[in-house]
Scaffold this active site. Structure first.
Site, PDB file in Angstrom:
ATOM      1  N   LYS A  83       0.878  -1.305   0.039  1.00 50.86           N
ATOM      2  CA  LYS A  83      -0.060   0.149  -0.076  1.00 50.86           C
ATOM      3  C   LYS A  83       0.817   1.266   0.107  1.00 50.86           C
ATOM      4  O   LYS A  83       1.752   1.337   0.892  1.00 50.86           O
ATOM      5  CB  LYS A  83      -1.085  -0.128   1.217  1.00 50.86           C
ATOM      6  CG  LYS A  83      -2.384   0.645   1.254  1.00 50.86           C
ATOM      7  CD  LYS A  83      -3.060   0.204   2.227  1.00 50.86           C
ATOM      8  CE  LYS A  83      -4.319   0.955   2.171  1.00 50.86           C
ATOM      9  NZ  LYS A  83      -5.102   0.837   3.470  1.00 50.86           N
TER      10      LYS A  83
HETATM   11  O1  G3P Z   1      -7.852   1.438   4.911  1.00 54.86           O
HETATM   12  C1  G3P Z   1      -8.170   2.642   4.486  1.00 54.86           C
HETATM   13  C2  G3P Z   1      -9.341   3.440   4.851  1.00 54.86           C
HETATM   14  O2  G3P Z   1     -10.629   2.618   4.416  1.00 54.86           O
HETATM   15  C3  G3P Z   1      -9.352   4.120   5.872  1.00 54.86           C
HETATM   16  O3  G3P Z   1     -10.686   4.606   6.392  1.00 54.86           O
HETATM   17  O4  G3P Z   1     -12.024   4.969   8.582  1.00 54.86           O
HETATM   18  O5  G3P Z   1      -9.667   5.793   8.158  1.00 54.86           O
HETATM   19  O6  G3P Z   1     -11.256   7.038   6.834  1.00 54.86           O
HETATM   20  P1  G3P Z   1     -10.991   5.727   7.456  1.00 54.86           P
END
Ligand code: G3P
Length: 215
Positions: A83
């Site tokens: 990633k």
């Molecule tokens: O994995 C990356 C993403 O899904 C993070 O989401 O909840 O931190 O906005 P969030």
């Protein structure tokens, strides 16, 4: 649509796996920090548990740093996806890893142009963050639509991975638009299952069966 679990929590991974609802996992530094302990051990357990792509995120700022981390992270398992951040250095690392046959996930994507660049760099997955956009009164789903159109117009093979999912509608709308994958918190997966008509229907069946059989 493939379902990835957006978590570094083993219990959640096992629960989704047992229901046949987990095609892969995405982690990030925040999710690993939430679990505490040694992130290397946690990542190793996740990679053993998951028979599908596992995104492990680099934290370096330069492409050289990212590539060194990628070399280390790919040793955690055969299904590791590196990633990378949606930055110029991240794109350089993405292109280099793609050329070597390493799978990548370009994360922190907030605009269609960023998604176009990630696809041109050969990203396996591109992660637009819909929930964080919605929170700023921008439409996360409009972004998914635009990316779908661009990728279809030019035949880009990068998979659209709906990320930053906050509710079931993000997944449903993403599926209707034709996003390839959604990475979903376990709490949202639990919401999919529930429907009041299922509960009341089940209660009625149970009551009728008791009336019929006395059991
Ligand atoms: O994995 C990356 C993403 O899904 C993070 O989401 O909840 O931190 O906005 P969030």
């Amino acid at each position: 649509m493939e379902f990835f679990l957006d978590t570094a929590n083993i219990d959640e991974i096992r629960a989704a796996k047992s229901q046949g609802l987990m095609d892969g996992v995405t982690t990030n530094p925040t999710l690993l920090a939430r679990e505490g302990g040694d992130w290397r051990k946690q990542a190793a357990i996740i990679c053993m548990e998951v028979d599908g792509p596992v995104s492990l995120e680099v934290v370096g700022k330069t492409a050289a740093e990212m590539l060194m981390e990628a070399e280390y992270l790919t040793k955690f398992g055969n299904h590791v996806v590196i990633k990378l951040p949606m930055t110029t250095e991240g794109l350089i690392a993405c292109k280099t890893l793609t050329d070597k046959g390493v799978k990548t996930n370009v994360t922190l994507v907030f605009s269609p142009m960023q998604a176009l660049l990630a696809a041109k760099a050969g990203a396996t997955y591109v992660s637009p963050f819909v929930g964080r956009l919605d929170a700023l009164s921008h439409s996360g789903m409009e972004l998914i639509k635009q990316i779908r159109t661009i990728y279809d117009n030019y035949g880009f093979k990068s998979k659209i991975l709906v990320a930053s999912v906050r509710n079931p509608m993000h997944v449903l709308d993403g599926a209707l638009i034709g996003a390839d994958v959604a990475t979903i918190p376990y709490s949202v997966i639990e919401q999919f299952v529930k429907h009041p008509l299922t509960d009341s229907g089940l209660a009625a069946f149970s009551a009728d069966w008791t009336q019929l059989t006395g059991k």
